[in-house]
Design an enzyme around this catalytic site. Sequence first.
Site, PDB file in Angstrom:
ATOM      1  N   TYR A 179      -8.301  -1.278  -9.650  1.00 27.20           N
ATOM      2  CA  TYR A 179      -9.087  -0.283  -8.944  1.00 27.20           C
ATOM      3  C   TYR A 179     -10.435   0.061  -9.836  1.00 27.20           C
ATOM      4  O   TYR A 179     -10.511  -0.552 -10.709  1.00 27.20           O
ATOM      5  CB  TYR A 179      -8.122   1.191  -8.671  1.00 27.20           C
ATOM      6  CG  TYR A 179      -7.020   0.698  -8.021  1.00 27.20           C
ATOM      7  CD1 TYR A 179      -7.328  -0.156  -6.807  1.00 27.20           C
ATOM      8  CD2 TYR A 179      -5.846   1.049  -8.247  1.00 27.20           C
ATOM      9  CE1 TYR A 179      -6.119  -0.339  -5.923  1.00 27.20           C
ATOM     10  CE2 TYR A 179      -4.636   0.778  -7.328  1.00 27.20           C
ATOM     11  CZ  TYR A 179      -4.950   0.061  -6.371  1.00 27.20           C
ATOM     12  OH  TYR A 179      -3.590  -0.090  -5.707  1.00 27.20           O
ATOM     13  N   GLY A 309      10.230   2.404 -12.119  1.00 32.62           N
ATOM     14  CA  GLY A 309       9.366   2.364 -10.651  1.00 32.62           C
ATOM     15  C   GLY A 309      10.402   2.565  -9.474  1.00 32.62           C
ATOM     16  O   GLY A 309      11.030   3.396  -9.179  1.00 32.62           O
TER      17      GLY A 309
END
Length: 353
Positions: A179, A309
């Site tokens: 990103y 996660g």
Amino acid sequence: MTHLLSPLTLGAIELPNRVIMAPMTRSRADDAGVIGEITATYYTQRAGAGLMISEGIFPSAMGKGYVRTPGLATDAQAAAWRRVTDAVHAQGGKIYAQIMHTGRISDPSFLPGSATPIAPSAVQPKGASYTDEGMKPFVTPRALETAEIPGIIDEYAQATERAFAAGFDGVELHAASGYLPEQFLSSGTNRRTDRYGGSIENRLRFTLEALGAMAAVRGPGRVGIKIAPEMGFNDITDESPVATYTELVRAISPMGLSYLHVAVMDPTKDYHERLRPLFAGPYLAGAGFSQESAEALLARGGADAVVFGSSFISNPDLPERFRRRAPLAAPDRATFYTPGPKGYIDYPALGAV
């Protein structure tokens, strides 16, 4: 008591344990980037984590990169997050907002006026965006003008202000996964010749300025950063990643940040061993850990906490399961990004009917 279940001071907050819930995109917001009550339920179910790091939240309309992702770009978006943080705090939980500007990893259909995604340089990523109309190849982004960059940095500050107004305990800068911050960090995506490109020092500048702007809102003790060296996600490459991330961690170490979150996706890379000694503050290690490997890492001082996660998706009471050495439920990956409650809030806790 095990290391995972012992308390930890993380910057300005106290955690009851060292089991950290990773930031994970779940795509349950509406088209305006506003979350609903279902999201409050999702996070409240997982409030037993030492700390929850929210899914990536875009700081501005131009930062959105995926379908149904949430924002902190408007007061309405922030007000919706207040329902989440109030519910989490009522359960004794702690939650940080992950600020995620996707930069070139977007599609004009997600952006105001079908704008072209922005990036440090006009380098088209390989791959495609998932949209409700199907997969769309990534477009060539528009390179930011030097004069535009302070405005992008300010968007991170404004999103941080909204995050605190919404009741978050802190914020995390998403500088991984290909990103915008990692696009500036990496030589493969940063071809600039101004003060934001070229040398490692220059390529670090955007990330350091974003962190500084975020820390100025309520102090560095409530600001963390996530990096993932050599993850390779979203077609990100760097000619000298060890040098880049070594210099980045050395640069941020004196800032007094809440933590450094490092996700190492390739177990053959030694980034935890390399970066942990360089950072003066709390070190959060991910990814791919089991209870046993996490305990071993903490026991040898390889991290201060461990980030989990997908196991948190399917095991909302993960710390309690660790406490009891209970078996873990497997997640349904087909529902990771689908709208609605299935695969989101319907995983039962231990003993639940």
